[in-house]
Scaffold this motif. Sequence first.
Motif, short mmCIF file in Angstrom:
data_model
loop_
_atom_site.label_atom_id
_atom_site.label_comp_id
_atom_site.label_asym_id
_atom_site.label_seq_id
_atom_site.Cartn_x
_atom_site.Cartn_y
_atom_site.Cartn_z
N VAL A 1 0.85 -1.20 0.00
CA VAL A 1 0.00 0.00 0.00
C VAL A 1 0.88 1.24 0.00
O VAL A 1 1.69 1.43 0.91
CB VAL A 1 -0.92 0.06 1.23
N GLN A 2 0.70 2.11 -1.01
CA GLN A 2 1.36 3.41 -1.01
C GLN A 2 0.44 4.42 -0.35
O GLN A 2 -0.55 4.86 -0.93
CB GLN A 2 1.67 3.86 -2.44
N GLY A 3 0.74 4.79 0.88
CA GLY A 3 -0.17 5.59 1.68
C GLY A 3 -0.45 6.97 1.14
O GLY A 3 -1.57 7.30 0.75
N ALA A 4 0.57 7.84 1.12
CA ALA A 4 0.37 9.23 0.73
C ALA A 4 0.01 9.39 -0.74
O ALA A 4 -0.49 10.43 -1.15
CB ALA A 4 1.62 10.05 1.05
N ALA A 5 0.23 8.36 -1.54
CA ALA A 5 -0.15 8.42 -2.96
C ALA A 5 -1.65 8.18 -3.15
O ALA A 5 -2.14 8.29 -4.28
CB ALA A 5 0.64 7.39 -3.75
N GLY A 6 -2.35 7.87 -2.06
CA GLY A 6 -3.79 7.64 -2.15
C GLY A 6 -4.17 6.20 -1.93
O GLY A 6 -5.13 5.69 -2.50
N MET A 7 -3.41 5.52 -1.06
CA MET A 7 -3.66 4.11 -0.75
C MET A 7 -3.68 3.25 -2.02
O MET A 7 -4.58 2.45 -2.25
CB MET A 7 -4.96 3.95 0.04
N VAL A 8 -2.66 3.44 -2.86
CA VAL A 8 -2.49 2.62 -4.06
C VAL A 8 -2.04 1.24 -3.63
O VAL A 8 -1.07 1.09 -2.88
CB VAL A 8 -1.45 3.26 -5.01
N MET A 9 -2.73 0.20 -4.09
CA MET A 9 -2.47 -1.16 -3.62
C MET A 9 -1.97 -2.05 -4.76
O MET A 9 -2.37 -1.89 -5.91
CB MET A 9 -3.73 -1.75 -3.01
N TYR A 10 -1.09 -2.99 -4.40
CA TYR A 10 -0.58 -3.97 -5.37
C TYR A 10 -0.38 -5.29 -4.64
O TYR A 10 -0.42 -5.36 -3.40
CB TYR A 10 0.69 -3.46 -6.04
N SER A 11 -0.12 -6.36 -5.38
CA SER A 11 -0.20 -7.70 -4.81
C SER A 11 1.11 -8.13 -4.13
O SER A 11 2.20 -7.70 -4.52
CB SER A 11 -0.53 -8.71 -5.90
N PRO A 12 1.01 -9.03 -3.14
CA PRO A 12 2.22 -9.61 -2.54
C PRO A 12 3.06 -10.37 -3.57
O PRO A 12 4.29 -10.35 -3.50
CB PRO A 12 1.66 -10.57 -1.48
N GLU A 13 2.41 -11.04 -4.53
CA GLU A 13 3.15 -11.81 -5.53
C GLU A 13 4.04 -10.91 -6.37
O GLU A 13 5.19 -11.27 -6.70
CB GLU A 13 2.17 -12.57 -6.42
N ALA A 14 3.54 -9.71 -6.72
CA ALA A 14 4.34 -8.77 -7.50
C ALA A 14 5.54 -8.28 -6.70
O ALA A 14 6.67 -8.18 -7.22
CB ALA A 14 3.48 -7.59 -7.95
N LEU A 15 5.31 -7.99 -5.42
CA LEU A 15 6.42 -7.52 -4.59
C LEU A 15 7.45 -8.63 -4.37
O LEU A 15 8.66 -8.38 -4.37
CB LEU A 15 5.90 -7.00 -3.25
N ASP A 16 6.99 -9.86 -4.20
CA ASP A 16 7.92 -10.99 -4.09
C ASP A 16 8.83 -11.09 -5.31
O ASP A 16 10.04 -11.34 -5.19
CB ASP A 16 7.14 -12.30 -3.93
N GLU A 17 8.25 -10.89 -6.48
CA GLU A 17 9.04 -10.95 -7.72
C GLU A 17 10.11 -9.85 -7.73
O GLU A 17 11.28 -10.10 -8.07
CB GLU A 17 8.13 -10.81 -8.93
N LEU A 18 9.73 -8.64 -7.35
CA LEU A 18 10.68 -7.53 -7.33
C LEU A 18 11.79 -7.77 -6.31
O LEU A 18 12.97 -7.52 -6.58
CB LEU A 18 9.94 -6.23 -6.99
N MET A 19 11.42 -8.29 -5.15
CA MET A 19 12.43 -8.56 -4.13
C MET A 19 13.38 -9.66 -4.56
O MET A 19 14.58 -9.62 -4.26
CB MET A 19 11.74 -8.89 -2.81
N GLY A 20 12.85 -10.64 -5.29
CA GLY A 20 13.71 -11.69 -5.81
C GLY A 20 14.75 -11.16 -6.79
O GLY A 20 15.91 -11.60 -6.78
#
Length: 436
Positions: free
Chosen positions: A217-236
């Motif tokens: 969740v990007q808070g100050a951007a307006g609670m923009v939400m994205y999936s855990p799977e996408a973040l896992d891929e980026l972290m990998g």
Amino acid sequence: MRKSEQIPPLGVRGLVARDKQFLWHPYTQHKTATPPIGIVKGQGALLWDEDGKQYIDAIASWWVNPYGHSNKYVADAIYKQLTSLEHVLFGGFTHEPAVLLAERLTEILPSGQRRLFFSDNGSTAVEIALKVALQYFYNKGEKRTKIIAFENAFHGDTFAAMAASGISFFTEAFRGSLIEVERIPVPIEGNEQESFDALSKLAATGEYAAFIFEPLVQGAAGMVMYSPEALDELMGICKSSTIFTIADEVMTGFGKTGKNFACDYLAQQPDMMCLSKALTGGTIPMAITTFTQELFEGFYDDDVNKALFHGHTFTANPTGCAAALASLDLLQTDEMQDNLVRINKKHLAFKQEIENHPRVRTVRVLGVILALEITREGNEDYYGDFRNRLYDFFIKHGVILRPVGNIVYILPPYIMSNELLEKVYDVVRQAVEEVR
């Protein structure tokens, strides 16, 4: 909203006029801004101003107050600590509240977080994480001087935190004075591959020390939400290129996403985490940056110059630690965990009801966070006229909500009753219909 019967004490009357003579408020253009509201009392999810008007605090006072105003359990813990040790310098000393808080936090933090560094607020927690990332490679004799962050991120107002933030009007005056940061698209649904490709391209250069992100969740951007799977891929991608990952959980931490931390949704785990806001239940300013043992060992050396020369006067303040320990107690009660589920269910029901309204573009829900985007013609500035009319409408109706442009979000204290939640939803319904 009804008036409170409480009459404010003489010493607090005329707060707005007295404020005007001396004070400078955050994110405020004082020449054009509406005067502030003088608050004299808080209890639970409610606040009262000096005229006796009651407000529902539907954003937990900037996301810091999950257990309600004037929480007796936290207040008693603070009082007890003040009567034994209010503060001691943390350079060369330690104390029970700090050690106990570290022990308690590492029990619930995502795996791998083993070292804690205390500071004062979310910005400083981020500042420390970025300094550690850059100095780690400096200590190793490797030149990595750049950072990766999301577009439209917000990580704070100190210099490194500003650099990592992507909301340009917050940082425009300081362009050229900040560390070098490259931004990648947020992997919102349908945009994941573009984000992956952008990060892979940067990672291949070997120039970047860390990737900082607001998980899910990007808070100050307006609670923009994205999936855990996408973040896992980026972290990998980062881990395969020895780029440290920094989870800025200043907003998302301590239950707001429905789990203790947003990172609890992930298969991958970050190298660093930034914690603040709800850490002390909205009572005493405090922040913590957490690290893996690997990062700590990058500074553990016979050479004193490889130490992390960073500190704050109130580092690990014992009273703040006591407040944080009491807050953890509350978070882990069955009642509070049930409240997280209850509020999420209420949000989902409201989402289902209002998402098909012709003036509603999208509705997003994660945990106790709900964000609703109102359709309007043209572009809307972050602090534009439409946003201001929405804000004024909510205040007039006794509800504290701070829209981001045309996005209205609700992030209530966990103790807010269903009755008060329904009042908040009702005022939002009215705003969708009436504010043009």
